[in-house]
Scaffold this active site. Structure first.
Site, PDB file in Angstrom:
ATOM      1  N   SER A 112      26.979  55.410  38.697  1.00 47.67           N
ATOM      2  CA  SER A 112      27.975  55.873  38.387  1.00 47.67           C
ATOM      3  C   SER A 112      29.251  56.894  39.623  1.00 47.67           C
ATOM      4  O   SER A 112      28.075  56.936  40.326  1.00 47.67           O
ATOM      5  CB  SER A 112      28.417  56.763  36.944  1.00 47.67           C
ATOM      6  OG  SER A 112      27.655  55.560  36.201  1.00 47.67           O
TER       7      SER A 112
HETATM    8  N1  SAH Z   1      23.600  56.820  34.581  1.00 48.05           N
HETATM    9  C1  SAH Z   1      23.309  55.936  35.203  1.00 48.05           C
HETATM   10  C2  SAH Z   1      24.295  54.232  35.504  1.00 48.05           C
HETATM   11  C3  SAH Z   1      23.772  53.483  35.432  1.00 48.05           C
HETATM   12  S1  SAH Z   1      24.238  51.558  35.112  1.00 48.05           S
HETATM   13  C4  SAH Z   1      23.219  56.447  37.142  1.00 48.05           C
HETATM   14  O1  SAH Z   1      23.489  57.745  36.795  1.00 48.05           O
HETATM   15  O2  SAH Z   1      23.061  55.915  37.810  1.00 48.05           O
HETATM   16  C5  SAH Z   1      24.475  51.538  33.408  1.00 48.05           C
HETATM   17  C6  SAH Z   1      22.778  51.018  33.161  1.00 48.05           C
HETATM   18  O3  SAH Z   1      22.587  51.103  31.331  1.00 48.05           O
HETATM   19  C7  SAH Z   1      22.339  49.977  33.353  1.00 48.05           C
HETATM   20  O4  SAH Z   1      21.178  50.654  34.419  1.00 48.05           O
HETATM   21  C8  SAH Z   1      21.848  48.954  32.914  1.00 48.05           C
HETATM   22  O5  SAH Z   1      20.544  48.315  32.502  1.00 48.05           O
HETATM   23  C9  SAH Z   1      21.504  50.581  31.191  1.00 48.05           C
HETATM   24  N2  SAH Z   1      21.929  49.601  29.976  1.00 48.05           N
HETATM   25  C10 SAH Z   1      22.720  48.984  29.549  1.00 48.05           C
HETATM   26  N3  SAH Z   1      22.213  48.501  28.394  1.00 48.05           N
HETATM   27  C11 SAH Z   1      21.422  49.473  27.966  1.00 48.05           C
HETATM   28  C12 SAH Z   1      21.114  49.719  26.940  1.00 48.05           C
HETATM   29  N4  SAH Z   1      21.449  48.844  25.408  1.00 48.05           N
HETATM   30  N5  SAH Z   1      19.877  50.402  26.836  1.00 48.05           N
HETATM   31  C13 SAH Z   1      19.023  51.431  27.711  1.00 48.05           C
HETATM   32  N6  SAH Z   1      19.899  50.917  28.893  1.00 48.05           N
HETATM   33  C14 SAH Z   1      20.728  49.683  29.306  1.00 48.05           C
END
Ligand code: SAH
Length: 226
Positions: free
Chosen positions: A69
């Site tokens: 993010s």
């Molecule tokens: N918080 C992260 C942002 C990652 S983007 C950071 O600081 O880098 C969002 C993430 O959510 C992705 O890696 C995606 O694979 C994950 N995601 C999507 N749906 C999900 C679910 N149902 N359970 C767990 N993770 C999920």
């Protein structure tokens, strides 16, 4: 900040400092959030080839077509959670592990769930090497993680079609969830507060753009429907 006056700040530290100042300029006032973001080396959470861009205020690609993010988004979501330390926090969407590191740097007890095993494993290694104590779990975060709850804060870092009720029920009374809700392309960021056993209050905070939350109470990966 720089504990040893003899030591020159590294280029990454200088960039980090200027990012923190720009976040302050954009309205992030919570000093605990700013201090935590100064304590976490974002360059360790982006792919090596993008390390030079780690302090741009933008989302960057990571493995599995996901993103780390944007720093401003991390700051506003963390500030919106408005938690006193130490709190119990659940993150859905570990991704790179950066947001989890910021929460851990604030002294919170963090559980983070990621559906892609490769991302979870990499994040766990990075967090461990940097000394951040975060429990990383692989699975569908839309059903939460009842074993670690109830939570004072839940942060969902992927865009949901709706607020999953099962997650809202894992909040303490007074607990807060920050979650983007909307379509696959555009969402509104909400803060949901559990005001009583059977009562929740949701406030919209502004437009946002996240990768989709895929899972039982999220989007269907193949059909793109909720
Ligand atoms: N918080 C992260 C942002 C990652 S983007 C950071 O600081 O880098 C969002 C993430 O959510 C992705 O890696 C995606 O694979 C994950 N995601 C999507 N749906 C999900 C679910 N149902 N359970 C767990 N993770 C999920």
């Amino acid at each position: 900040m720089n504990k040893n006056p003899q030591r020159q700040a590294t280029p990454f530290e200088l960039q980090r400092r200027s990012l923190i100042e720009s976040l302050r300029g954009r309205g992030i006032q919570n000093e605990d959030v700013l201090r935590a973001m100064y304590a976490v080396p974002r360059e360790a959470f982006v792919p090596e080839a993008l390390a030079m861009r780690a302090y741009e205020d933008s989302a960057l690609p990571i493995e599995k077509k996901q993103t780390i993010s944007q720093p401003y988004t991390v700051a506003i979501m963390t500030q919106t959670l408005d938690l006193s330390s130490p709190s119990r926090v659940l993150e859905i969407g570990t991704g790179s592990g950066y947001q989890a590191a910021v929460l851990a740097a604030m002294g919170h007890k963090v559980v983070s769930i990621e559906r892609h095993a490769a991302l979870s494993q990499r994040a766990r290694t990075t967090l461990h090497l940097l000394g951040f104590d975060v429990v990383c779990r692989i699975g569908d975060g839309t059903i939460g993680y009842r074993e670690g709850g109830p939570y004072d804060g839940i942060i969902v870092t992927a865009g949901a079609p709706d607020v999953p009720e099962i997650l809202a029920r894992q909040l303490t009374i007074g607990g807060k969830m920050v979650i983007p809700v909307g379509t696959l392309v555009q969402q509104e960021l909400y803060r949901v507060v559990r005001t009583a056993e059977e009562s929740w209050k949701a406030e919209p905070l502004g437009q946002a753009k996240f990768v989709p939350l895929i899972g039982r109470s999220g989007w269907d990966e193949t059909t793109g429907r909720s």
